[in-house]
Write a protein that holds these residues in place. Structure first.
Motif, PDB file in Angstrom:
ATOM      1  N   LEU A 195       0.877  -1.172   0.000  1.00  0.00           N
ATOM      2  CA  LEU A 195       0.000   0.000   0.000  1.00  0.00           C
ATOM      3  C   LEU A 195       0.916   1.223   0.000  1.00  0.00           C
ATOM      4  O   LEU A 195       1.680   1.422   0.946  1.00  0.00           O
TER       5      LEU A 195
ATOM      6  N   VAL B 252      -8.310   4.971   0.146  1.00  0.00           N
ATOM      7  CA  VAL B 252      -7.531   3.906  -0.491  1.00  0.00           C
ATOM      8  C   VAL B 252      -8.056   3.675  -1.910  1.00  0.00           C
ATOM      9  O   VAL B 252      -9.257   3.547  -2.125  1.00  0.00           O
TER      10      VAL B 252
ATOM     11  N   LYS C 182       1.818   5.300  -0.274  1.00  0.00           N
ATOM     12  CA  LYS C 182       1.237   6.613   0.024  1.00  0.00           C
ATOM     13  C   LYS C 182       1.415   7.549  -1.165  1.00  0.00           C
ATOM     14  O   LYS C 182       2.508   7.651  -1.729  1.00  0.00           O
TER      15      LYS C 182
ATOM     16  N   THR D 139      -3.891  -0.238   6.830  1.00  0.00           N
ATOM     17  CA  THR D 139      -4.207   1.108   7.326  1.00  0.00           C
ATOM     18  C   THR D 139      -4.492   1.071   8.832  1.00  0.00           C
ATOM     19  O   THR D 139      -4.932   2.063   9.403  1.00  0.00           O
TER      20      THR D 139
ATOM     21  N   GLU E 238      -5.307  11.628   3.765  1.00  0.00           N
ATOM     22  CA  GLU E 238      -4.223  10.767   3.293  1.00  0.00           C
ATOM     23  C   GLU E 238      -4.789   9.910   2.167  1.00  0.00           C
ATOM     24  O   GLU E 238      -5.922   9.439   2.263  1.00  0.00           O
TER      25      GLU E 238
ATOM     26  N   TYR F 290      -3.851   6.513  -0.262  1.00  0.00           N
ATOM     27  CA  TYR F 290      -2.951   5.374  -0.467  1.00  0.00           C
ATOM     28  C   TYR F 290      -3.382   4.604  -1.716  1.00  0.00           C
ATOM     29  O   TYR F 290      -4.583   4.497  -2.012  1.00  0.00           O
TER      30      TYR F 290
ATOM     31  N   LYS G  76      -3.189   0.909  -3.657  1.00  0.00           N
ATOM     32  CA  LYS G  76      -2.904  -0.525  -3.524  1.00  0.00           C
ATOM     33  C   LYS G  76      -2.202  -0.970  -4.807  1.00  0.00           C
ATOM     34  O   LYS G  76      -2.806  -0.957  -5.895  1.00  0.00           O
TER      35      LYS G  76
END
Lengths: 97, 318
Positions: free
Chosen positions: B31, B301, B33, B186, B47, B49, B51
Motif C-alpha cells: 500500500l 484507499v 502513500k 491502514t 491521506e 494510499y 494498492k
C-alpha cells in the motif's frame, strides 16, 4: 468517393444502431465531416477540443492504420472500408445462456 | 568462471518450469502513500494510499479472482482433470489465467478482441503459451464474450468456463483478501475506498469486505464518463450489458471520470509519484481526488490495477 464506414458499438447510438454506413469524401477528415452532417455529434466523439484525433481512437483504411499514412489527411478511394476502432474498454456482461 | 563460482547474488537459476509457490505470492500487495499529488488538496487532513496491484504475479489485480475462480472450480468439480479453461478477457484476466494454467498444468484458451495490445497478447501466447482466439474489434469485449459463449456451448465437456462477469468467486477473492489487507495495512483507519468498474469484482468484493470490518467505510465506483472512452479495463455501465455480479447497493456513490482526466493523471502519477501505472489507475485516483475535494478529512484507499508500461507509452495505440 463513396466509402463504407464500420462503426464501433459505442457509436452506434448515433447511427441508429447501424454497424456499417456509407459516407463520402476525398480523405478521412472529409468522410468524418460527412458523417457529422448525417449523424450530429459524431465528430466530437473522435476529436479532442484542440482538434486532434483522440489518441485512443484508431482509424483504419482497409487494413492500414492512418497514423502510419497521413492521419486524417489520408486519401480514400471508392469502395474503401474505413474502420473506427477504440482502444479496448473493459469487460461487459451477461450473455443469454 | 563457472556459474557456481559466481557470488550468490549473480547466480541466475535455470527455470525449466514454474514453481507452484508463485501462486502463493498472489495478494499481500504493498500500500503506497500518494505523497505529492495530494498536495493539491492544501492543508486538509486527508491521506491517500494506492494498492499496488501490479506487483501480483501476472502483473495485475486480476491474479486474485483468476486464482480463486480456478480453485473454486476445481473444488466444486466443475473443472475436472483433462478439461481446458476458456474465458473472454480484455487483457489482465487472460494473463492471469495463462500464468495459472502454466503452473497448474491445464490448457488455457482466451477469447479477446483482436485490438488488445500486442504486448499483452505476447505475454499470454508467447510467455505463458495460452491459445488466443481473436474476436471482432468493432464489438469490443461484448464480441469476445459472445464468441466465448458460443465456443463453450459447442463443446461443454471440453471446457471449464469461469465466466468472470457472473462468477461470485470473482468478488469473493477481494472480500477475503484485498479488503482484509487494506484494513490491516491502514490499521483500521481506512474511511473511503475507490475502484474502477470493469467486471466490478474488485469493487463488489472489497467494498463488502471493508464494510463488514467497519460499516462506516464508504465505497466509490469510478466509471468512464463517456461510452466511447480510452480507459482500458473499465466500462461505462449505462451503455453496456451489466455483469451478473454487479450490485449497485454495495457501494455508496459513482464518480465519473473522462479519458482525458485519466490520461493526465497517469502522467502526473509518473512524474510526481514515480509510478508507471495503467489508465485505470489514473482514473481511480482522479475519482479519489474529486471526492477528496468535497471532504475535510479521511484515509482514502485507491486500487491501482496494473502498470502496463507499454500501454502507457503507446496511449492506446496498438
Amino acid at each position: 468517393m463513396a466509402v463504407n464506414v464500420r462503426i464501433p458499438t459505442p457509436l452506434q447510438k448515433l447511427t441508429g444502431g447501424k454497424g456499417d454506413v456509407t459516407a463520402s469524401g476525398g480523405n478521412v477528415k472529409e468522410v468524418i465531416d460527412h458523417l457529422e452532417k448525417n449523424y450530429p455529434g459524431f465528430k466530437e466523439k473522435l476529436y479532442s477540443e484542440d482538434g486532434e484525433l483522440r489518441r485512443f481512437i484508431n482509424i483504419y483504411i482497409n487494413e492500414e492504420d492512418i497514423r502510419f499514412i497521413d492521419s486524417d489527411g489520408s486519401q480514400v478511394k471508392d469502395g474503401d472500408t474505413i474502420s473506427i476502432i477504440p482502444a479496448i474498454a473493459g469487460g461487459s456482461g451477461k450473455i443469454q445462456k | 568462471m563457472k556459474a557456481t563460482q559466481l557470488p550468490p547474488e549473480l547466480r541466475v537459476p535455470v527455470i525449466t518450469t514454474y514453481d507452484e509457490a508463485v501462486l502463493d505470492r498472489i495478494g499481500n500487495t504493498p500500500l503506497l502513500k500518494i505523497k505529492n499529488i495530494v498536495k493539491d488538496l492544501g492543508n486538509k487532513d486527508i491521506e491517500i494510499y494506492a494498492k499496488a496491484e501490479w506487483t501480483n504475479p501476472a502483473g495485475s489485480v486480476k491474479a486474485r479472482p483468476a486464482l480463486r475462480m480456478v480453485r473454486d472450480g476445481l473444488a466444486s468439480g466443475a473443472f475436472k482433470r483433462g478439461m481446458e479453461l476458456i474465458d473472454s478477457t480484455s487483457g489482465n484476466t487472460g494473463v492471469a489465467y495463462a500464468l495459472i494454467g502454466r503452473i497448474l498444468g491445464f490448457k488455457v484458451n482466451l477469447v479477446l478482441p483482436s485490438n488488445v495490445c500486442k504486448a499483452r497478447k505476447g505475454i499470454m501466447a508467447k510467455q505463458f503459451k495460452a491459445n488466443l482466439i481473436l474476436s471482432d474489434p468493432m464489438e469490443q469485449s461484448d464480441g469476445a464474450i459472445k464468441l466465448c459463449r458460443k465456443l463453450y456451448q459447442e463443446n461443454r465437456d471440453k471446457y471449464f468456463l469461469p465466466d468472470q462477469y457472473n462468477n461470485p468467486s470473482n468478488w469473493m477473492a477481494h472480500r477475503d483478501t484485498t479488503a482484509r489487507e487494506i484494513f490491516e495495512q491502514t490499521k483500521g483507519r481506512v474511511t473511503h475506498f475507490f475502484a474502477g468498474i470493469g467486471t466490478s469484482g474488485t469493487l463488489m468484493g472489497t467494498s463488502r469486505g471493508l464494510k463488514a470490518l467497519n460499516s462506516g467505510v464508504k465505497s466509490y465506483a469510478v466509471e468512464p464518463a463517456e461510452s466511447l472512452h480510452g480507459i482500458e479495463g473499465l466500462k461505462h455501465m449505462e451503455s453496456s450489458i451489466v455483469p451478473g455480479i454487479y450490485d449497485i447497493s454495495v457501494y455508496d456513490e459513482k464518480i465519473s471520470v473522462t479519458t482525458d482526466e485519466a490520461y493526465h493523471m497517469v502522467s502526473r502519477i509518473e512524474d510526481e509519484e514515480g509510478l508507471l501505472v495503467g489508465t485505470s489507475s489514473g482514473a481511480a485516483l482522479v475519482g479519489a481526488m474529486k471526492l477528496a475535494a468535497r471532504i475535510d478529512k479521511g484515509v482514502l484507499v485507491v486500487i491501482f490495477p496494473d502498470s502496463c508500461e507499454e500501454c502507457v507509452v503507446a496511449h492506446g495505440e496498438f
